[in-house]
Write a protein that holds these residues in place. Structure first.
Motif, short mmCIF file in Angstrom:
data_model
loop_
_atom_site.label_atom_id
_atom_site.label_comp_id
_atom_site.label_asym_id
_atom_site.label_seq_id
_atom_site.Cartn_x
_atom_site.Cartn_y
_atom_site.Cartn_z
N VAL A 73 1.83 -15.63 10.26
CA VAL A 73 3.11 -16.30 10.53
C VAL A 73 4.27 -15.40 10.11
O VAL A 73 5.33 -15.37 10.76
CB VAL A 73 3.16 -17.70 9.87
N LEU A 74 4.09 -14.61 9.03
CA LEU A 74 5.19 -13.73 8.59
C LEU A 74 5.45 -12.62 9.60
O LEU A 74 6.61 -12.23 9.81
CB LEU A 74 4.87 -13.13 7.21
N ILE A 75 4.40 -12.10 10.24
CA ILE A 75 4.61 -11.08 11.27
C ILE A 75 5.37 -11.71 12.45
O ILE A 75 6.28 -11.10 13.01
CB ILE A 75 3.26 -10.46 11.71
N CYS A 76 5.01 -12.94 12.79
CA CYS A 76 5.71 -13.66 13.87
C CYS A 76 7.20 -13.79 13.58
O CYS A 76 8.05 -13.41 14.40
CB CYS A 76 5.15 -15.07 14.03
N THR A 77 7.54 -14.33 12.41
CA THR A 77 8.96 -14.51 12.11
C THR A 77 9.63 -13.16 11.88
O THR A 77 10.82 -13.00 12.14
CB THR A 77 9.15 -15.42 10.87
N GLY A 78 8.85 -12.17 11.45
CA GLY A 78 9.38 -10.81 11.29
C GLY A 78 9.77 -10.21 12.63
O GLY A 78 10.88 -9.70 12.79
N ILE A 79 8.87 -10.28 13.62
CA ILE A 79 9.22 -9.71 14.92
C ILE A 79 10.32 -10.54 15.59
O ILE A 79 11.15 -10.00 16.32
CB ILE A 79 8.00 -9.52 15.86
N ALA A 80 10.36 -11.84 15.29
CA ALA A 80 11.43 -12.67 15.83
C ALA A 80 12.78 -12.17 15.32
O ALA A 80 13.73 -12.00 16.09
CB ALA A 80 11.23 -14.13 15.41
N ALA A 81 12.87 -11.93 14.01
CA ALA A 81 14.13 -11.45 13.44
C ALA A 81 14.46 -10.06 13.97
O ALA A 81 15.58 -9.80 14.43
CB ALA A 81 14.03 -11.42 11.91
N THR A 283 8.77 -27.08 4.90
CA THR A 283 10.19 -26.85 4.59
C THR A 283 10.38 -26.24 3.20
O THR A 283 11.47 -25.81 2.87
CB THR A 283 11.00 -28.16 4.66
N LEU A 284 9.32 -26.21 2.41
CA LEU A 284 9.46 -25.60 1.08
C LEU A 284 8.92 -24.17 1.05
O LEU A 284 8.99 -23.49 0.04
CB LEU A 284 8.70 -26.44 0.04
N LEU A 285 8.34 -23.71 2.17
CA LEU A 285 7.63 -22.43 2.14
C LEU A 285 8.50 -21.24 2.55
O LEU A 285 8.23 -20.12 2.15
CB LEU A 285 6.38 -22.51 3.02
N GLY A 286 9.53 -21.50 3.37
CA GLY A 286 10.46 -20.42 3.70
C GLY A 286 9.87 -19.26 4.49
O GLY A 286 10.31 -18.14 4.35
N TYR A 287 8.86 -19.52 5.34
CA TYR A 287 8.27 -18.44 6.13
C TYR A 287 9.28 -17.80 7.08
O TYR A 287 9.22 -16.62 7.36
CB TYR A 287 7.08 -18.96 6.96
N GLY A 288 10.20 -18.62 7.59
CA GLY A 288 11.19 -18.09 8.52
C GLY A 288 12.15 -17.13 7.84
O GLY A 288 12.45 -16.05 8.35
N TYR A 289 12.63 -17.51 6.65
CA TYR A 289 13.54 -16.63 5.91
C TYR A 289 12.83 -15.34 5.52
O TYR A 289 13.39 -14.25 5.59
CB TYR A 289 14.05 -17.32 4.64
N ALA A 290 11.55 -15.47 5.12
CA ALA A 290 10.79 -14.29 4.71
C ALA A 290 10.70 -13.29 5.86
O ALA A 290 10.68 -12.07 5.63
CB ALA A 290 9.40 -14.69 4.23
N GLY A 291 10.67 -13.80 7.10
CA GLY A 291 10.61 -12.91 8.26
C GLY A 291 11.78 -11.94 8.31
O GLY A 291 11.63 -10.79 8.74
N ILE A 292 12.94 -12.40 7.86
CA ILE A 292 14.13 -11.53 7.85
C ILE A 292 13.89 -10.34 6.93
O ILE A 292 14.21 -9.20 7.25
CB ILE A 292 15.36 -12.33 7.39
N VAL A 293 13.30 -10.62 5.78
CA VAL A 293 13.02 -9.56 4.81
C VAL A 293 11.97 -8.60 5.37
O VAL A 293 12.09 -7.39 5.25
CB VAL A 293 12.52 -10.16 3.48
#
Lengths: 365, 312
Positions: A73-81, A283-293
Motif C-alpha cells: 500500500v505504501l508503494i501505491c500511495t508513493g507512486i500516487a504522490a 484513518t489512524l494508520l496514515g498510509y496516504g501521508y506516508a506515501g508523500i514521504v
C-alpha cells in the motif's frame, strides 16, 4: 566584525553518480544518529530500540514478509504522490483517495462479489477502487486546471471529508457496509471471491507483485514515452509547453486523476488483501501521508519508490512491535520517517550544489 | 430553539477562532516574506503537547505557553534552515515537518495519554459586564489569550501596511530581487519572519491545548486546524484584519456540528456533520479563485520560490 568567510553555493552542472547514491544513504544514517541522540536524551535505550526495529522489521522471516506486505500500500500511495509531484502538482490528499479506494473496493466486493467468480472479481475490485480514488480528486483537479485553485489545500481538505464519509458508512445503523448482528459497529466482510489469500503463512499478498510491476511500468512510461516527455516539458516550462501545442490543462487533469486513481488502488489492495472489509481503523494508520514521504525520499523516481516503500514499511513494522518488546513508544517509527525526510532534504543541497566556504576578500574582488 | 445554546456556541466559536487567528497569523507572516510553511499542523501538535507537559509538571500555564511558543519557533527554524539556507523544496519540507511533528508529539505525549490538566487558562471576568444578557459572555467572557490574539492581529496589520519594516517584509514576498538590490538580505528577512511565524503557531498550539482541549488525546488533538489555518490565510487575502472575521466564520462552522447535535437538529446524519467545516472551506477557496476575485486576493508573488541571486 563581519564574518571572515561566507558560504557559497555553486550549482553543479552535472551531479556525480556516486553522490546520487551516497547522499540518500548518508541522510538516512544521519537521521538514525539524530534519532539515537533523541532516544537517549528522553531516557530510552537507542541500541535496544534500533536492534528491535531492525529485527522485527527486516531480519526475521515473519518481519520481512510483513514488511513487504505493508509496503504494497505504501508503494501505491508513493507512486500516487510522485506521479503528481514530478509535474509540480502537489496532490497531498492521497490519504482521502485511499479511503475512497477502500469504499469503492468494498462496495464492489459486497454488491458484485456474490455473483462473480474470483478471476473477475479481484481485478474488478482493484479497478473500481482506483476509479473511486480518481472521482475523489476530480474536483481539485478540475478547479486546478480551470481556475488555478491550489491543489495542495483542496486535496488535503477532502481527506477530512473522506474520513467522515467512511465513518458514516460504518456507523450508520442500516448501512450497506455495516456488519449485521454485531453490537460494535464494523464493516461487513466482502464475498470470498473478492478476497485473496496471503502467500503461505505470511501476511504478504500477491498484490505486492502487481504493485511492484506497476511502479516499474510507470518508470518506463515516464522515461521512455511521449506522454512522459510531455509531463517533463510542462513541469520544466509551462509556457514552452503551451507554444509547443501541449495542453497544460488536459495534462494537469489527467496527471491528477491518475494520481488519485493510484492512491485509490492502494485502498483497494487493502480490500482484496489484509482488511477484506471497510474498517475505520484505516484513518489512524496514515498510509496516504506516508506515501508523500516515500515519494520524496525516492525523489519521485518510480523504481526508487519500491526501495523507499519497503524501507518505510520496515520502519513501521519494526516500530509497531516496539511497545511489545521494549518500552519505547511506537511513534518513534513515524517520527523517524519525518526525520529521514528532513535530513534527505538537507542532503539534497549537497547533491545539487558545491558548497564551499570562501574568504570574504575573495568574494569582494 | 434554545437561544442560550446558540449564544454559548457563538462564544465557543470565538475560542476556536483564537487558535485559528494565532496559527493563521503565523502562516501569514511567513508567507508574506515569501516562504510557504505547510508544517503548521505538525507544529501545532508539538507545541500543544510541550505546553501540556510543562504546564502539568510545573503547575504553571504560562510556563507551558512559553515553551510551546519556543517549540513552534524551533520547528520553524528547521524549515527555514532547509528552505532558505539550503534551498530545499518548501512544500516537501513543510510536509516532512507535519509528519515529524505528529510523530514527535505522539511520542512525547505517550505518558500523558488521556490525562487531564489541572490548571487551565480561565476566562477573564469583567464583573457585571460579563453578565449582560446576550453580548456579555461573547464580548466580555473570553480568556486573556483571545484578547491578545485580536490585539496581535491589529498590530500585525498596522506593522505590515504602515511601517518601513512591514514594507520590507511584503517586498521580500513580492519581489525579493529588488529587496536584494537595496542591500537588504532576503535570507535574513525570510528566516526572521519564518521564526516569528513559528512562534505564533506555537502560541496557537499551546492555547488550543491549555484553554480548549485540556486533555491530551492521541492523534486527535488539533484535528486539521493547522490545515484550516492555511486555507484561512488564502481566504483572508493575506490581510490580518480580514483574517479575524474569517477565523470567527470558520470557528463557527467548526462549532456548528456540536450545536446542531445539542439542538437535536438531525437533517444531516451526525457522522457526516464533522465534514461541514472542511467542505465550507473548500467551497470558499474555489469561489475565491475565480479570475474575477483573484486580483482582490493578492498572494505574495514570490511565495514558495527560493531566492537565488546568481540566477538573475
Amino acid at each position: 566584525m563581519p564574518a571572515p568567510f561566507r558560504i557559497v553555493f555553486e550549482q553543479r552542472a552535472e551531479t556525480p553518480k556516486y553522490l546520487s547514491a551516497l547522499v540518500p544513504l548518508i541522510s538516512v544514517l544521519a537521521a538514525l544518529v539524530a534519532g539515537a541522540l533523541f532516544l537517549t536524551a528522553t531516557g530510552y535505550s537507542a541500541t535496544d530500540t534500533y536492534k528491535n526495529m531492525l529485527d522485527d522489521g527486516f531480519l526475521t522471516y515473519r518481519g520481512i514478509t510483513e514488511t513487504l506486505g505493508l509496503s504494497t500500500v505504501l508503494i501505491c500511495t508513493g507512486i500516487a504522490a510522485a506521479f503528481s509531484f514530478q509535474m509540480n502538482l502537489y496532490n497531498i490528499g492521497g490519504e482521502g483517495q485511499l479511503y475512497l479506494g477502500m469504499i469503492g473496493g468494498a462496495w464492489a466486493g459486497l454488491a458484485l462479489g456474490p455473483h462473480l467468480p474470483s478471476f473477475v472479481m479481484i481485478p474488478l475490485v482493484l479497478i473500481i477502487g482506483s476509479f473511486a480514488g480518481a472521482v475523489w480528486i476530480f474536483v481539485p483537479a478540475f478547479v486546478r486546471a480551470r481556475l488555478g485553485t491550489s491543489e495542495i489545500v483542496t486535496t488535503l481538505l477532502l481527506t477530512y471529508v473522506a474520513s467522515s464519509l467512511l465513518k458514516h458508512f460504518i456507523n450508520t445503523p442500516d448501512s450497506f457496509f455495516r456488519a449485521k448482528n454485531v453490537a460494535f459497529p464494523q464493516g461487513r466482510n466482502v464475498a470470498d471471491s473478492a478476497a485473496l489469500s496471503p502467500i503461505g503463512d505470511t501476511r504478504l499478498y500477491p498484490t505486492f507483485f502487481v504493485v511492484v510491476a506497476l511502479a516499474l511500468f510507470l518508470y518506463w512510461l515516464v522515461k521512455k514515452t511521449e506522454f512522459g516527455y510531455r509531463i517533463q516539458v510542462i513541469a520544466d516550462s509551462p509556457r514552452a509547453a503551451h507554444y509547443a501545442g501541449v495542453s497544460a490543462n488536459r495534462t494537469t487533469m489527467s496527471v491528477m486523476l491518475l494520481s488519485g486513481a493510484l492512491a485509490g488502488l492502494g485502498g483497494a489492495t487493502l480490500i482484496v488483501g489484509p482488511f477484506a472489509r471497510l474498517d475505520q481503523g484505516i484513518t489512524l494508520l496514515g498510509y496516504g501521508y506516508a506515501g508523500i514521504v516515500v515519494a520524496a525520499l525516492a525523489r519521485n523516481n518510480f523504481a526508487g519508490i519500491i526501495v523507499s516503500g519497503i524501507l518505510f514499511a520496515g520502519l513501521r513494522v519494526g516500530g509497531e512491535k516496539l511497545q511489545i518488546s521494549t518500552d519505547t513508544p511506537k511513534h518513534i517509527g513515524v517520527m523517524m520517517q519525518g526525520a529521514i525526510l528532513l535530513f534527505a532534504l538537507g542532503g539534497e543541497a549537497f547533491r545539487r550544489y558545491k558548497i564551499r566556504a570562501v574568504r570574504m576578500k575573495a568574494v569582494a574582488q | 430553539m434554545n437561544s442560550n445554546i446558540w449564544l454559548l456556541s457563538f462564544a465557543d466559536s470565538v475560542a476556536i477562532a483564537t487558535t485559528l487567528i494565532l496559527a493563521a497569523l503565523g502562516a501569514l507572516f511567513t508567507e508574506r516574506a515569501g516562504v510557504l510553511n505547510l508544517g503548521i499542523e505538525g507544529m501545532l501538535l508539538t507545541s500543544a503537547i510541550t505546553s501540556f507537559l510543562v504546564a502539568d509538571s510545573t503547575g504553571s500555564v504560562w510556563a507551558g505557553m512559553l515553551l510551546g511558543i519556543v517549540l513552534g519557533a524551533v520547528l520553524a527554524g528547521i524549515h527555514a534552515l532547509l528552505t532558505v539556507v539550503l534551498r530545499a523544496n518548501q512544500i516537501v519540507s513543510g510536509l516532512a515537518l507535519v509528519i515529524f511533528g505528529t510523530g514527535l508529539a505522539n511520542f512525547l505525549g505517550k505518558p500523558a495519554e488521556g490525562k487531564t490538566i489541572k490548571t487551565t487558562i480561565e476566562p477573564l471576568s469583567f464583573g457585571p459586564l460579563s453578565d449582560i444578557p446576550g453580548i456579555g459572555p461573547v464580548v466580555f467572557g473570553q480568556d486573556p489569550v483571545t484578547y491578545a490574539a485580536l490585539l496581535i492581529a491589529v498590530v500585525a496589520s498596522w506593522f505590515l501596511f504602515r511601517t518601513r519594516a512591514g514594507l520590507e517584509v511584503r517586498a521580500t514576498g513580492d519581489d525579493p530581487a529588488t529587496v536584494d538590490s537595496q542591500g537588504l538580505s532576503v535570507a535574513t528577512i525570510r528566516i526572521r519572519y519564518t521564526l516569528l511565524g513559528g512562534a505564533l503557531v506555537g502560541f496557537g498550539g499551546a492555547f488550543h491545548m491549555l484553554a480548549q482541549s485540556a486533555a491530551w488525546h492521541l492523534e486527535a488533538t488539533t484535528n486539521g486546524v493547522g490545515w484550516i489555518a492555511l486555507s484561512l490565510v488564502v481566504f483572508a487575502g493575506w490581510r490580518p484584519i480580514r483574517l479575524i472575521f474569517g477565523a470567527i466564520l470558520f470557528g463557527f462552522t467548526l462549532q456548528l456540528p456540536f450545536t446542531l447535535q445539542a439542538e437535536q437538529i438531525t437533517f444531516i446524519p451526525s457522522a457526516l456533520m464533522p465534514m461541514l467545516p472542511y467542505l465550507a472551506t473548500l467551497i470558499a477557496l474555489i469561489a475565491l479563485s475565480r479570475p474575477s476575485s483573484r486580483n482582490i486576493l493578492g498572494a505574495p508573488k514570490a511565495l514558495g520560490i527560493p531566492f537565488v541571486r546568481d540566477e538573475r
